[in-house]
Design an enzyme around this catalytic site. Sequence first.
Site, PDB file in Angstrom:
ATOM      1  N   ASP A 330       0.691  -0.941  -0.300  1.00  0.00           N
ATOM      2  CA  ASP A 330      -0.195  -0.215   0.191  1.00  0.00           C
ATOM      3  C   ASP A 330       1.230   1.183  -0.098  1.00  0.00           C
ATOM      4  O   ASP A 330       1.673   1.475   0.389  1.00  0.00           O
ATOM      5  CB  ASP A 330      -0.484  -0.173   1.376  1.00  0.00           C
ATOM      6  CG  ASP A 330      -1.698   1.148   0.689  1.00  0.00           C
ATOM      7  OD1 ASP A 330      -2.924   1.124  -0.183  1.00  0.00           O
ATOM      8  OD2 ASP A 330      -1.398   2.069   2.443  1.00  0.00           O
ATOM      9  N   GLU A 367       1.836  -0.538  -4.599  1.00  0.00           N
ATOM     10  CA  GLU A 367       0.839   1.347  -5.445  1.00  0.00           C
ATOM     11  C   GLU A 367       1.678   1.814  -5.617  1.00  0.00           C
ATOM     12  O   GLU A 367       2.031   2.808  -4.627  1.00  0.00           O
ATOM     13  CB  GLU A 367      -0.837   0.813  -4.351  1.00  0.00           C
ATOM     14  CG  GLU A 367      -1.026   1.903  -5.316  1.00  0.00           C
ATOM     15  CD  GLU A 367      -2.168   2.429  -3.208  1.00  0.00           C
ATOM     16  OE1 GLU A 367      -3.122   2.371  -3.500  1.00  0.00           O
ATOM     17  OE2 GLU A 367      -1.949   2.351  -2.608  1.00  0.00           O
TER      18      GLU A 367
END
Length: 672
Positions: A330, A367
């Site tokens: 993330d 990401e």
Amino acid sequence: MKIESGRPDPLGATPGDGGVNFALASAHAEAVELCIFTKTGETRLELPGRAGPIWHGFVPGLKPGARYGYRVHGKWAPEEGHRFNPAKLLIDPYARALDAKITWQAPMQPGKTKPDRRNSAEVIPKSLVSEIVQPDWQRPRHSWTETVIYEAHPKGLTMTHPDVPAELRGRWTGLASEPILAHLRNLGVTAIELLPTCAYLDDRFLVEKGLSNYWGYQPIGFFAPEPRYSGADPREEFREMVRRFHAAGIEVILDVVFNHTGEGDTRGPMLSLRGIDNASYYRLGPEGAYIDETGTGNTLNLANPLALRLVMDCLRHWVEEMGVDGFRFDLAATLARGASGAVEPHAPFLTAIAQDPVLREVKLIAEPWDIGPGGYYLGGFPHPFSEWNDRFRDDARRFWRGDRGMTGDLARRVAGSAELFDQHGRPATASVNFITAHDGFTLQDLVSFGEKHNHANGENNRDGHDANYSEALADPQAQAARKRALLATMILSQGVPMLLAGDEIGNSQSGNNNAYAQDNEIGWIDWTAPDEGLISFVKRLIQIRKDHKVLRQCRFLHALERKQDGIRDLIWRLCPGGEPQPNDWNDPELRCIGVEIRGAAEGPAGDAGYEAVYLLLNAGPTCKAALPNGQWTLLLDTARPEAAEEQFSAAETCLAAQSVQVFTRATPQETS
């Protein structure tokens, strides 16, 4: 109860030699108390050993299952970055299990201008001493070119599934129950990517609104499986889930959050790292202020050796002890920030991953952005990382919505986004292609709503993305056609496809594109009336991808002539059959394009099979399109999703509006 010096390695609580060794990393602490909790209360033992920043001790006679925490002593000097407060019981960041979920309560607050002296022990979950085992995992080990990812929430996937026993829904055991495994095997996916699985916080902002942190992006216990998804033994239930997925040929990828913690900014609670060594683990600015490049109030400092070690040890733990096969990071741009704070291709975390013999062998997905300076880093991550490609998402959505001038952009995405990823020897599988993900509209909502509807989140619909490139199509047939076209584009493009769980059954979140706090029917997948036709269509797409290697190559296609036959590996065509010229690519009204794909010119002959595939993508009205010379087989027409394959002898085909057609033929020069 007595304590001996023990040893500084490994960090965490390690059973053995007739007791348990404890080691905690804090460069700025002045003393560390180990707190053991039994039926009679709390026993505090000062860790007697120190080796550099590591405080350590050994408790004879202690066994796995013991409940513990830490109280760390030091300066309260926020302007210097120090926020030590021994009134606050702290969770061991290396704890492999916790005895309860973590929910904000007032005594967790550390204090503002001075330390809050309320004892937080009654409201802090206790760390549990756990056996450390490294099973012999029988992993599927799918190559990237074989991989099809299915992104799912550990709880939401099963909560309404009628065939999953009620007592298993929302738990690790239900996630890998036979009804779910059968569904995934039927689709043909090769990996399940789970939203955060480690112990996380229900933060104050949500608790005071009567909501909970459904997605789990507020981590605290990085090593510990989230207790709310299991029964008495979270670690073994998680491992058994992994074994069942592996036995079904499905890899397990975890969405991990190492860019921030749930402790937030100065208004947040003291649960773990803030009280252990705030100045080492977090990035701080002048006067000790938290640098926030994640939008959550704080940013972990992976340029610091202690924070980097925590992350690396944690990742190896999930691979070796828990059996996972990869990670999606993330806000990975935060992890790629070096000591200067800039995103760097050789940041400490990226360098550590590249040389690690355990982690460089698993699947790694970035990401590639955060909200800090220079934080949009798509295409910038080094091998062996793949990356979420949001350009694919946006360009595909806009092309099929009919936005002007999008055909050239779509062509780049279908061909693997080489302009982004073809550098430093990276493969075409560096691009993880998706139309939808947990963060945003579902596929059904993408064709049902022109604007978000997030009122249930309690933020007056201000949260969530506004640039959704969606369209409220009134006609159910038009919705279905758009969904099929989008799915075909994603699954048949070069790169690695990722399907959002529930999209294959027509799941809706009623227009909520940020269901992070919706642990209810909004956030759960609705299995009451699954679209069986769409399930069959997705299964067929995935099978076509598996059967035709030219659709899943590891080398990029650059329209170069192949040595074996003198034919280019990529040939774009307009509907009349000719190749587009620059003015055609620049035509804002171009809505239909075809592409003839062969094995990459830069690879060995036959590496991608002995065939050509011709894709036709039509976002405009019904039209006719010429086929390249040769005898073609029509594999799929998204306008007729149930039609069988057929030999095609005509020189042209009729393309319905909002449709994709897929043709294949053996290349004569390669037939043997």
